[in-house]
Design a protein around this motif. Structure first.
Motif, PDB file in Angstrom:
ATOM      1  N   LEU A   2       0.823  -1.200   0.000  1.00 15.48           N
ATOM      2  CA  LEU A   2       0.000   0.000   0.000  1.00 15.48           C
ATOM      3  C   LEU A   2       0.863   1.257   0.000  1.00 15.48           C
ATOM      4  O   LEU A   2       1.963   1.270   0.544  1.00 15.48           O
ATOM      5  N   SER A   3       0.339   2.326  -0.602  1.00 16.39           N
ATOM      6  CA  SER A   3       1.006   3.620  -0.542  1.00 16.39           C
ATOM      7  C   SER A   3       1.132   4.060   0.911  1.00 16.39           C
ATOM      8  O   SER A   3       0.219   3.848   1.717  1.00 16.39           O
ATOM      9  N   LYS A   4       2.260   4.685   1.252  1.00 17.32           N
ATOM     10  CA  LYS A   4       2.470   5.119   2.637  1.00 17.32           C
ATOM     11  C   LYS A   4       1.501   6.223   3.039  1.00 17.32           C
ATOM     12  O   LYS A   4       1.333   6.505   4.230  1.00 17.32           O
ATOM     13  N   ASN A   5       0.842   6.853   2.053  1.00 17.36           N
ATOM     14  CA  ASN A   5      -0.103   7.922   2.359  1.00 17.36           C
ATOM     15  C   ASN A   5      -1.515   7.410   2.611  1.00 17.36           C
ATOM     16  O   ASN A   5      -2.407   8.190   2.926  1.00 17.36           O
ATOM     17  N   ILE A   6      -1.731   6.100   2.461  1.00 19.24           N
ATOM     18  CA  ILE A   6      -3.055   5.530   2.726  1.00 19.24           C
ATOM     19  C   ILE A   6      -3.189   5.269   4.229  1.00 19.24           C
ATOM     20  O   ILE A   6      -2.485   4.436   4.787  1.00 19.24           O
ATOM     21  N   VAL A   7      -4.088   5.999   4.854  1.00 19.34           N
ATOM     22  CA  VAL A   7      -4.329   5.829   6.293  1.00 19.34           C
ATOM     23  C   VAL A   7      -5.256   4.645   6.539  1.00 19.34           C
ATOM     24  O   VAL A   7      -5.023   3.839   7.444  1.00 19.34           O
ATOM     25  N   VAL A   8      -6.324   4.552   5.754  1.00 15.58           N
ATOM     26  CA  VAL A   8      -7.285   3.456   5.905  1.00 15.58           C
ATOM     27  C   VAL A   8      -7.475   2.761   4.559  1.00 15.58           C
ATOM     28  O   VAL A   8      -7.803   3.408   3.564  1.00 15.58           O
TER      29      VAL A   8
END
Length: 238
Positions: A2-8
Motif C-alpha cells: 500500500l502507498s504510505k499515504n493511505i491511512v485506511v
C-alpha cells in the motif's frame, strides 16, 4: 504494497445486522491529512462503516488496514466519536471526568489521575470553549455543549485519525463553528478526519473529499468539488 499515504485501506468488506446486509462488498482508500465527509440516505451504511472501522462490528469478509496494519496494532492512533443518541448522558460523570477519559494512553491501566492529567483535559476544554463547565454533570449541558465536550475527549486522545459520526447533528451554530475550526486545526497537523455528515450545503466548506454511500456500497469518492454535482446527488438520494 500500500502507498504510505493511505491511512485506511478497506477492501471488499461485508457487514450485516442479523439477516440484513448493510455493507456489501465495500471498498475504499482514505489518504492522510484529508477532511472527508461521508454522506448518503438514512440506512445506507454510513455509521456502520465507522463502527466496522473501529472494530465495534464484525466483518463477514474482507479487510480493513490502518497504515498497512491491523486495528489492534494501531488502535491508540484512532479516536472515535459516536452519535449523540448512542451515549448514556445520565452516566455519573462531570465534564472534566469525560475529557480525562480521553487520556487513557497517558493513564494506562494502573496510573492515578493526577494534576497534569486534569490540566491537559482543561486545555482541551478551553479549545472547545467549555472550561467554565468543567465541574458540571454532563447531563446538565445542551446538545451542542455535550458534543463539544465529547469532541474535547476525542481531541485529548491526540490521535492521527478521527472517526466522527454526525458531530454537527442537533447543535447550535456557535458550536458548529467552534468544531469546524478545530477540524481545520487538526488538518494543519496532518491529521485525517472521516466524518458522517448530512448538510449538503456545507460540504464544500468543511471537507476536501466526499464519500457517497448508497445501499451499502461506495457509490462515488473523490474531491468535493468534483463529486458534489446535482446529478450525483440525485443518484445518491433517489
Amino acid at each position: 504494497m500500500l502507498s504510505k499515504n493511505i491511512v485506511v485501506h478497506i477492501k471488499n468488506i461485508n457487514v450485516s445486522y442479523g439477516d440484513k446486509k448493510v455493507l456489501d462488498d465495500f471498498s475504499v482508500n482514505f489518504f492522510e491529512g484529508k477532511r472527508i465527509g461521508v454522506i448518503g440516505a438514512n440506512g445506507s451504511g454510513k455509521s456502520t462503516l465507522l463502527k466496522a472501522m473501529i472494530g465495534f462490528l464484525k466483518l463477514e469478509n474482507g479487510e480493513i488496514l490502518f497504515w498497512g496494519n491491523s486495528l489492534k496494532k494501531e488502535r491508540n492512533k484512532i479516536a472515535y466519536l459516536p452519535q449523540r443518541e448512542s451515549v448514556d448522558w445520565d452516566f455519573p460523570a462531570s465534564v472534566l471526568d469525560v475529557v480525562v477519559m480521553g487520556l487513557y494512553k497517558d493513564l494506562g491501566f494502573w496510573k492515578m489521575i493526577g494534576k497534569k492529567h486534569k490540566e491537559k483535559a482543561m486545555m482541551y476544554l478551553e479549545k472547545v470553549q467549555m472550561a467554565d463547565f468543567a465541574q458540571k454533570h454532563i447531563s446538565e449541558l445542551s446538545g451542542g455543549q455535550q458534543q463539544r465536550v465529547f469532541l474535547a475527549r476525542a481531541f485529548a486522545q491526540e490521535a492521527d485519525l478521527y472517526l466522527l459520526d454526525e458531530p454537527f447533528a442537533g447543535i447550535d451554530v456557535s458550536s458548529e463553528e467552534i468544531i469546524a475550526d478545530l477540524l481545520i486545526e487538526l488538518q494543519r497537523k496532518n491529521k485525517t478526519i472521516i466524518m458522517v455528515h448530512h448538510q449538503i450545503d456545507t460540504l464544500s466548506k468543511y471537507f476536501d473529499e466526499v464519500l457517497m454511500v448508497k445501499n451499502g456500497k461506495n457509490m462515488l469518492y473523490g474531491n468535493v468539488k468534483e463529486v458534489i454535482t446535482t446529478e450525483n446527488l440525485q443518484l445518491l438520494y433517489n
